[in-house]
Design a protein around this motif. Structure first.
Motif, PDB file in Angstrom:
ATOM      1  N   LEU A  42      -1.154  85.081 -42.428  1.00 56.12           N
ATOM      2  CA  LEU A  42      -0.041  83.873 -42.307  1.00 56.12           C
ATOM      3  C   LEU A  42      -0.417  82.887 -42.948  1.00 56.12           C
ATOM      4  CD1 LEU A  42       2.048  83.105 -39.868  1.00 56.12           C
ATOM      5  CD2 LEU A  42       0.060  82.265 -38.615  1.00 56.12           C
ATOM      6  N   PHE A  43       0.828  82.203 -43.668  1.00 52.83           N
ATOM      7  CA  PHE A  43       0.257  81.240 -44.587  1.00 52.83           C
ATOM      8  C   PHE A  43       1.446  80.029 -44.672  1.00 52.83           C
ATOM      9  CE2 PHE A  43       2.617  84.389 -46.984  1.00 52.83           C
ATOM     10  CZ  PHE A  43       3.411  83.529 -47.887  1.00 52.83           C
ATOM     11  N   LEU A  82      -5.710  78.135 -35.146  1.00 54.24           N
ATOM     12  CA  LEU A  82      -5.742  78.962 -36.403  1.00 54.24           C
ATOM     13  C   LEU A  82      -4.310  78.274 -36.833  1.00 54.24           C
ATOM     14  CD1 LEU A  82      -7.098  82.410 -35.472  1.00 54.24           C
ATOM     15  CD2 LEU A  82      -8.112  80.731 -36.821  1.00 54.24           C
ATOM     16  N   THR A  83      -3.342  78.630 -36.154  1.00 55.31           N
ATOM     17  CA  THR A  83      -1.966  78.250 -36.509  1.00 55.31           C
ATOM     18  C   THR A  83      -1.764  76.873 -36.857  1.00 55.31           C
ATOM     19  OG1 THR A  83      -1.130  77.737 -34.228  1.00 55.31           O
ATOM     20  CG2 THR A  83      -1.005  79.986 -35.016  1.00 55.31           C
ATOM     21  N   ARG A  84      -2.271  75.897 -36.213  1.00 55.73           N
ATOM     22  CA  ARG A  84      -2.529  74.394 -36.573  1.00 55.73           C
ATOM     23  C   ARG A  84      -3.139  74.430 -37.977  1.00 55.73           C
ATOM     24  NH1 ARG A  84      -4.513  70.629 -32.146  1.00 55.73           N
ATOM     25  NH2 ARG A  84      -3.664  69.124 -33.610  1.00 55.73           N
ATOM     26  N   ALA A  85      -4.342  75.188 -38.198  1.00 55.47           N
ATOM     27  CA  ALA A  85      -4.985  75.022 -39.525  1.00 55.47           C
ATOM     28  C   ALA A  85      -4.172  75.471 -40.789  1.00 55.47           C
ATOM     29  CB  ALA A  85      -6.203  75.743 -39.502  1.00 55.47           C
ATOM     30  N   VAL A  86      -3.455  76.725 -40.399  1.00 53.34           N
ATOM     31  CA  VAL A  86      -2.320  77.136 -41.564  1.00 53.34           C
ATOM     32  C   VAL A  86      -1.419  76.258 -41.483  1.00 53.34           C
ATOM     33  CG1 VAL A  86      -0.935  79.054 -41.864  1.00 53.34           C
ATOM     34  CG2 VAL A  86      -3.056  79.571 -40.813  1.00 53.34           C
ATOM     35  N   SER A  87      -0.981  75.608 -40.550  1.00 52.54           N
ATOM     36  CA  SER A  87       0.428  74.655 -40.794  1.00 52.54           C
ATOM     37  C   SER A  87      -0.309  73.450 -41.669  1.00 52.54           C
ATOM     38  CB  SER A  87       0.907  74.097 -39.635  1.00 52.54           C
ATOM     39  OG  SER A  87       1.380  75.270 -38.807  1.00 52.54           O
ATOM     40  N   TRP A  96       1.329  83.874 -32.503  1.00 51.92           N
ATOM     41  CA  TRP A  96       1.889  82.640 -33.429  1.00 51.92           C
ATOM     42  C   TRP A  96       3.197  82.214 -33.550  1.00 51.92           C
ATOM     43  CZ3 TRP A  96       4.914  83.545 -37.887  1.00 51.92           C
ATOM     44  CH2 TRP A  96       5.354  84.738 -38.101  1.00 51.92           C
ATOM     45  N   PRO A  97       3.582  81.004 -33.336  1.00 53.29           N
ATOM     46  CA  PRO A  97       4.864  80.745 -33.389  1.00 53.29           C
ATOM     47  C   PRO A  97       5.488  80.842 -34.648  1.00 53.29           C
ATOM     48  CG  PRO A  97       3.320  78.746 -33.834  1.00 53.29           C
ATOM     49  CD  PRO A  97       2.631  79.796 -33.677  1.00 53.29           C
ATOM     50  N   ALA A  98       6.988  81.074 -34.574  1.00 51.26           N
ATOM     51  CA  ALA A  98       7.883  81.591 -35.501  1.00 51.26           C
ATOM     52  C   ALA A  98       8.467  80.201 -36.260  1.00 51.26           C
ATOM     53  CB  ALA A  98       9.017  82.248 -35.023  1.00 51.26           C
ATOM     54  N   ALA A  99       7.464  79.250 -36.858  1.00 54.10           N
ATOM     55  CA  ALA A  99       7.764  78.065 -37.474  1.00 54.10           C
ATOM     56  C   ALA A  99       8.253  78.308 -38.498  1.00 54.10           C
ATOM     57  CB  ALA A  99       6.501  77.417 -37.497  1.00 54.10           C
ATOM     58  N   PRO A 100       9.435  77.521 -39.111  1.00 54.96           N
ATOM     59  CA  PRO A 100      10.211  77.939 -40.300  1.00 54.96           C
ATOM     60  C   PRO A 100       9.237  77.729 -41.523  1.00 54.96           C
ATOM     61  CG  PRO A 100      10.901  75.713 -39.365  1.00 54.96           C
ATOM     62  CD  PRO A 100       9.859  76.531 -38.135  1.00 54.96           C
ATOM     63  N   HIS A 101       8.142  76.861 -41.427  1.00 54.23           N
ATOM     64  CA  HIS A 101       7.750  76.773 -42.661  1.00 54.23           C
ATOM     65  C   HIS A 101       6.442  77.553 -42.986  1.00 54.23           C
ATOM     66  CE1 HIS A 101       5.550  74.507 -39.601  1.00 54.23           C
ATOM     67  NE2 HIS A 101       4.252  74.717 -40.374  1.00 54.23           N
ATOM     68  N   LEU A 102       6.108  78.668 -41.942  1.00 55.06           N
ATOM     69  CA  LEU A 102       5.009  79.545 -42.162  1.00 55.06           C
ATOM     70  C   LEU A 102       5.619  80.916 -42.325  1.00 55.06           C
ATOM     71  CD1 LEU A 102       2.685  78.765 -39.085  1.00 55.06           C
ATOM     72  CD2 LEU A 102       2.742  77.994 -41.529  1.00 55.06           C
ATOM     73  N   ARG A 103       4.895  81.669 -43.074  1.00 52.67           N
ATOM     74  CA  ARG A 103       5.500  83.114 -43.444  1.00 52.67           C
ATOM     75  C   ARG A 103       4.012  84.028 -43.152  1.00 52.67           C
ATOM     76  NH1 ARG A 103       9.173  80.699 -43.732  1.00 52.67           N
ATOM     77  NH2 ARG A 103      10.624  80.439 -45.426  1.00 52.67           N
ATOM     78  N   GLY A 128      -2.248  73.620 -43.862  1.00 50.41           N
ATOM     79  CA  GLY A 128      -2.824  73.997 -45.246  1.00 50.41           C
ATOM     80  C   GLY A 128      -4.276  73.857 -45.676  1.00 50.41           C
ATOM     81  N   LEU A 129      -5.098  74.027 -44.650  1.00 48.61           N
ATOM     82  CA  LEU A 129      -6.303  74.169 -44.543  1.00 48.61           C
ATOM     83  C   LEU A 129      -7.001  75.521 -45.024  1.00 48.61           C
ATOM     84  CD1 LEU A 129      -9.361  72.685 -43.994  1.00 48.61           C
ATOM     85  CD2 LEU A 129      -8.987  73.693 -41.966  1.00 48.61           C
ATOM     86  N   CYS A 130      -5.974  76.502 -44.595  1.00 47.64           N
ATOM     87  CA  CYS A 130      -6.406  77.865 -44.827  1.00 47.64           C
ATOM     88  C   CYS A 130      -5.448  78.712 -44.516  1.00 47.64           C
ATOM     89  CB  CYS A 130      -7.809  78.346 -43.885  1.00 47.64           C
ATOM     90  SG  CYS A 130      -7.210  78.202 -42.197  1.00 47.64           S
ATOM     91  N   CYS A 131      -5.144  80.281 -44.628  1.00 46.36           N
ATOM     92  CA  CYS A 131      -4.568  80.926 -44.207  1.00 46.36           C
ATOM     93  C   CYS A 131      -5.219  82.022 -43.138  1.00 46.36           C
ATOM     94  CB  CYS A 131      -4.315  82.153 -45.429  1.00 46.36           C
ATOM     95  SG  CYS A 131      -3.467  81.359 -46.926  1.00 46.36           S
ATOM     96  N   SER A 132      -4.467  82.601 -42.512  1.00 43.75           N
ATOM     97  CA  SER A 132      -4.978  83.433 -41.524  1.00 43.75           C
ATOM     98  C   SER A 132      -4.516  84.904 -41.288  1.00 43.75           C
ATOM     99  CB  SER A 132      -4.838  82.646 -40.330  1.00 43.75           C
ATOM    100  OG  SER A 132      -5.507  83.439 -38.894  1.00 43.75           O
ATOM    101  N   ILE A 133      -5.612  85.614 -41.084  1.00 45.75           N
ATOM    102  CA  ILE A 133      -4.969  87.190 -40.713  1.00 45.75           C
ATOM    103  C   ILE A 133      -4.606  87.587 -39.221  1.00 45.75           C
ATOM    104  CG2 ILE A 133      -5.660  89.595 -40.966  1.00 45.75           C
ATOM    105  CD1 ILE A 133      -7.579  88.833 -43.228  1.00 45.75           C
TER     106      ILE A 133
END
Length: 299
Positions: A168-169, A227-232, A247-254, A234-239
């Motif tokens: 997730l990034f 974790l998802t907040r940190a990914v959003s 994890w939420p289907a946020a449009p800016h995350l892949r 840009g602090l890190c990615c997450s597995i």
């Protein structure tokens, strides 16, 4: 002795606080304390260790507490059984779910709600060990957990499939261009991961170690939303599991698949064998079993 005193005792164990236990039981703290002292006097035992605040249970209190849980579970089962005899299924299904379950628990909850519209639901985020303990102590009806350390003699299970992993990034901070990633590539990426004691994290650590790699762990937490907040940010990615409701289907995350990435054990729906048998657990487990059989035929 009455059933309310046993409910007060269990509420105190779960909250570890007199005031919170009283609030949960919708009584005042003096009322709760008085009723517990009456229970102690009737049994001729000190159950609760008291100081300026709650200090735990005596050894005798722990033994009585186990019986109290069994009696309350029997009461719940009796009411549910009576409703089932009337052709109804009512009550609250207690479902324990491991963090980052590779199967969205809402699929199961929606299935159970469709079959039994009068049911209510409690979802608890717990480790695999806590789910097994909760089922064994009749604090949970069903569990969604990993099956590697499951005692099949005492627990029934439905395997829900292999748990595959993805990264997730945020593309704004990590512009990956490939369609999948290798573990070697992941070793160069700052990661946010669950705490080391959790099963999903153990599978990740095993995958890195098996390849002689060390991950760049920038953040560790036992809360998935952190974790998802940190990914959003840009602090890190997450597995994450490729199929999950965590994890939420946020449009800016892949979520990008990872090559040869899966958990050490399959995910499954678990229920306790033996008495007292919860009609709620039995009915919902059967609904899930039928649903899985139908989808297996469709494949």
């Amino acid at each position: 002795m009455d059933i309310k005193q046993l409910k007060f005792l269990v509420a105190l164990d779960e909250t570890r606080h007199f005031g919170q236990a009283a609030a949960r039981c919708h009584v005042t703290q003096p009322t709760l304390s008085m009723r517990l002292r009456q229970l102690e006097e009737e049994l001729g035992l000190e159950l609760v260790r008291r100081g300026q605040r709650f200090e735990g249970f005596s050894a005798e209190g722990e033994r009585i507490l186990a019986w109290a849980r069994s009696l309350l579970a029997a009461e719940d089962g009796l009411l549910a059984e009576a409703a089932a005899c009337r052709g109804q299924l009512v009550g609250t299904l207690r479902l324990g779910v491991v963090p980052l379950a590779a199967f969205d628990p809402m699929h199961l909850v929606s299935l159970f709600a469709e079959h039994h519209p009068s049911l209510n639901f409690q979802l608890h985020a717990l480790s695999s060990e806590q789910i097994i303990e909760g089922l064994g102590r009749n604090q949970l009806d069903l569990g969604l957990s990993y099956l590697d350390r499951l005692d099949r003699q005492h627990f029934a299970c439905l395997e829900l499939g292999e748990a595959r992993m993805g990264l997730l990034f945020s593309p704004r901070h990590f512009p990956f261009s490939s369609n999948s990633l290798s573990w070697e590539e992941l070793a160069t990426v700052p990661l946010g991961l669950l705490s080391s004691g959790m099963h999903f994290r153990q599978s990740i650590d095993h995958s890195f170690r098996a390849r002689g790699l060390s991950p760049r762990v920038r953040l560790q937490t036992d809360a998935v939303h952190q974790l998802t907040r940190a990914v959003s940010a840009g602090l890190c990615c997450s597995i994450m599991p490729l199929q999950s409701g965590d994890w939420p289907a946020a449009p800016h995350l892949r979520l990008l698949p990872i090559e040869d990435a899966h958990t050490l054990a399959p995910m499954g729906l678990i229920r306790r064998r033996g008495a007292p048998d919860s009609p709620l657990a039995q009915a919902c487990f059967s609904a899930a079993e039928q649903w899985l059989a139908h989808h297996a035929l469709d494949r």
